[in-house]
Design a protein around this motif. Structure first.
Motif, short mmCIF file in Angstrom:
data_model
loop_
_atom_site.label_atom_id
_atom_site.label_comp_id
_atom_site.label_asym_id
_atom_site.label_seq_id
_atom_site.Cartn_x
_atom_site.Cartn_y
_atom_site.Cartn_z
N PHE A 1 1.45 5.57 -7.63
CA PHE A 1 0.23 6.15 -8.16
C PHE A 1 0.17 7.59 -7.69
N ASN B 1 3.77 2.57 -13.39
CA ASN B 1 3.37 3.71 -12.58
C ASN B 1 2.14 4.34 -13.23
N TYR C 1 1.69 -0.30 -4.17
CA TYR C 1 2.00 1.01 -4.73
C TYR C 1 2.22 2.06 -3.65
N SER C 2 3.12 3.00 -3.93
CA SER C 2 3.16 4.24 -3.18
C SER C 2 2.00 5.10 -3.70
N THR C 3 1.25 5.71 -2.80
CA THR C 3 0.06 6.47 -3.21
C THR C 3 0.25 7.93 -2.83
N PHE D 1 -3.82 7.34 1.22
CA PHE D 1 -2.72 8.04 0.56
C PHE D 1 -1.53 8.20 1.51
N ASP D 2 -0.36 7.80 1.02
CA ASP D 2 0.87 7.90 1.80
C ASP D 2 1.30 9.35 1.97
N LEU E 1 -4.79 0.49 -4.33
CA LEU E 1 -3.46 0.42 -4.95
C LEU E 1 -2.36 0.32 -3.91
N ARG E 2 -2.55 0.91 -2.75
CA ARG E 2 -1.56 0.72 -1.69
C ARG E 2 -1.52 -0.74 -1.27
N GLY F 1 -6.57 4.98 -3.61
CA GLY F 1 -5.42 4.97 -2.72
C GLY F 1 -5.38 3.71 -1.87
N GLU F 2 -6.52 3.34 -1.32
CA GLU F 2 -6.58 2.14 -0.48
C GLU F 2 -6.30 0.86 -1.27
N TYR G 1 -2.03 11.07 -7.93
CA TYR G 1 -3.25 11.79 -8.27
C TYR G 1 -2.94 13.27 -8.16
#
Length: 553
Positions: free
Chosen positions: A222, A35, A130-132, A153-154, A125-126, A122-123, A224
């Motif tokens: 992830f 993470n 990953y959950s962003t 971003f989710d 890693l998603r 976000g783009e 931020y």
């Protein structure tokens, strides 16, 4: 002897260039990807937290520093939006579309929002599973197509623009006009009841809720965490302000000396380091008693804002532990620029200056360069300027059992290095095209060789560059070339001996000036930088000083 030195240099170069992801990071198929949490403070100086010499109570950040790694040298882009553009995309701000600010100046490099060629973390890693998650400040695009949920971003909670009142969402008084505050949660505009919350706490609480909810997904995350503290206006909770009553009564002159002494003791700066020359502010001892009390109250609130942010970071750490994810999480902490300077003037933020005491929701005060000079100890200048005080950030990296504790290295990292670092650790492929658009290549370097002890500073093949509103700089090795917009003259400093930038060596080293200025011009052309005079807006956006008055944003 020369052959031996050459051989040793070759070995070191090979070790760095042939670096591969350690097994601790390159998770095996049966393991789980790490993470990642990125925490950013806003307008906080290099020396404000305890682990960088400050007297403000920051036990959670200091714990991360003691158990992790600190950089002596980490660079941002000197002001909010350009910093976030580089951070989020791994590009220089002009390349990402925010060479000036989040306003459109009519050219692609200055369009005021992230372009599609510059992918967000976000783009990317998603796309890597990953959950962003993002809680806090966005500030890289106001149009709905540029909002966080539309850029990878989710989950998102926070403000779209550069700042907000900490107790309500009323427009902010800036330069005689209202600066709108747009508060969102996942594309829904929120209208909270005035004085029913404290924004720093809301940023923390939403992040905690996101983590709790995300835990059900079984995916790595992830996060931020983009705090607005301690960005103007100075707003804090009474119980936090009370902790600092009398803490700053010694004044800026004495506290600056004390911070520098602690930095030397900590090993953040060399024992023979020279502190930047004193700015043109009044000596503390020459102020009246009432003036001293007023000035001290400003710094008490500023400290309380950082204190509350640190408390929030403590809640994040407790949540990680409760979710049993603390052993597999990398945390990075930085600030978006140095503390904000400027002079004491009412014109910068309009005539609705203070309708309440400093720290309350009716107050729109800030620390000015009087205290910013202390925050940026031992460096010169402030936010929006390319001297070290404007672009230097604390940098803390924490990853239990993966990063050696209580480590301090030179580092010399930059914002453009963070996205490659995250993609490295997440084993995320950065695509050459995305949704039909050819993407910009990443220009930074992964920091993992430094974080894992392979080397003590980033190995890069070209200098680091800066430009914003006519302020320019180049960093190559020990040399730094820098120019203020008002002066439009290159200065040269040897940062190995003089990071306080006290002695200009340009006249003694004309060849170095020529070489670095040529490097700058080449970078400017390929990055889309243009002469500031050709795009300069009527109302410049930046901290106020005597020669260049903007709206203070």
């Amino acid at each position: 002897m020369k052959n031996r030195i050459s051989w040793m240099a070759s070995v070191i170069l090979f070790a760095v260039s042939s670096y591969t992801l350690p097994d601790a990071y390159a998770q095996k198929s049966k393991g789980q990807k790490p993470n990642i949490i990125l925490i950013m403070a806003d307008d906080m100086g290099y020396s404000d937290i305890g682990s960088y010499g400050g007297e403000i109570n920051t036990p959670n950040l200091d714990r991360l520093a003691t158990e992790g790694l600190r950089f002596k040298e980490f660079y941002n882009n000197s002001i909010c939006a350009p910093t976030r553009a580089s951070l989020i995309t791994g590009q220089y701000p002009h390349r990402a579309g925010l060479g000036y600010f989040d306003v459109d100046l009519g050219l692609p490099a200055y369009q005021g929002f992230l372009n599609k060629q510059s992918l967000t973390f976000g783009e990317v890693l998603r796309g890597a599973g990953y959950s962003t998650l993002l809680s806090g400040k966005w500030h890289v695009g106001k149009d709905s197509l540029s909002w966080p949920n539309q850029r990878g971003f989710d989950q998102f909670y926070g403000v779209l623009g550069g700042g907000a009142n900490y107790f309500n969402d009323y427009p902010m008084p800036l330069g005689g006009r209202d600066y709108p505050v747009v508060l969102l949660e996942n594309n829904k505009k929120l209208k909270p009841k005035p004085d029913s919350y404290y924004f720093t706490d809301e940023i923390t609480n939403h992040a905690v809720n996101f983590l709790d909810e995300q835990d059900k997904s079984g995916k790595p995350f992830f996060l931020y965490l983009a705090y607005t503290a301690p960005h103007w206006p100075l707003h804090a909770l009474p119980e936090d302000i009370a902790k600092y009553k009398g803490k700053f009564d010694q004044g800026w002159d004495e506290l600056r000396k004390q911070r520098h002494a602690r930095q030397i003791q900590l090993g953040i700066v060399p024992a023979d380091s020279k502190i930047a020359q004193r700015d043109d502010i009044p000596a503390w001892e020459n102020l009246t008693y009432d003036e001293q009390k007023l000035w001290a109250s400003r710094m008490e609130v500023y400290a309380a804002m950082i204190d509350r942010m640190d408390q929030g970071i403590g809640k994040i750490l407790s949540t990680l532990k409760a979710l049993k994810k603390d052993d597999n999480t990398l945390i990075i902490f930085i600030s978006d620029n140095g503390a904000e300077g400027g002079t004491y003037t009412l014109g910068a933020r309009g005539k609705r200056y203070n309708s309440g005491p400093v720290g309350t929701s009716g107050s729109f005060d800030y620390v000015y360069k009087n205290w910013a000079q202390v925050s940026n100890t031992p460096f010169r200048s402030y936010k929006n300027n390319m001297h070290e005080g404007g672009i230097s950030s604390p940098f803390i990296a924490w990853y239990p059992k993966k990063i050696k504790g209580n480590t301090i290295v030179k580092g010399t990292g930059h914002l453009i290095d963070l996205a490659p670092t995250f993609y490295d650790i997440a084993q995320a492929k950065y695509p050459s095209s995305f949704q039909g658009t050819t993407t910009h290549n990443l220009v930074g370097k992964s920091l993992l060789p430094v974080l894992t002890g392979v080397t003590t500073e980033v190995n890069r093949s070209e200098p680091i560059f800066w430009e914003r509103a006519g302020n320019r700089a180049v960093r190559k090795g020990k040399w730094k070339l820098v120019s203020d917009y008002e002066k439009n003259k290159w200065e040269l400093y040897d940062l190995e001996k003089d990071r306080g930038e006290t002695t200009d060596l340009a006249d003694q080293n004309p060849q170095v000036v020529r070489e670095l200025s040529f490097d700058y011009q080449q970078w400017a052309v390929r990055t889309g930088v243009v002469d500031y005079e050709t795009i300069k807006p009527k109302d410049a956006i930046g901290p106020v000083n005597e020669k260049k008055k903007g709206d203070g944003k």
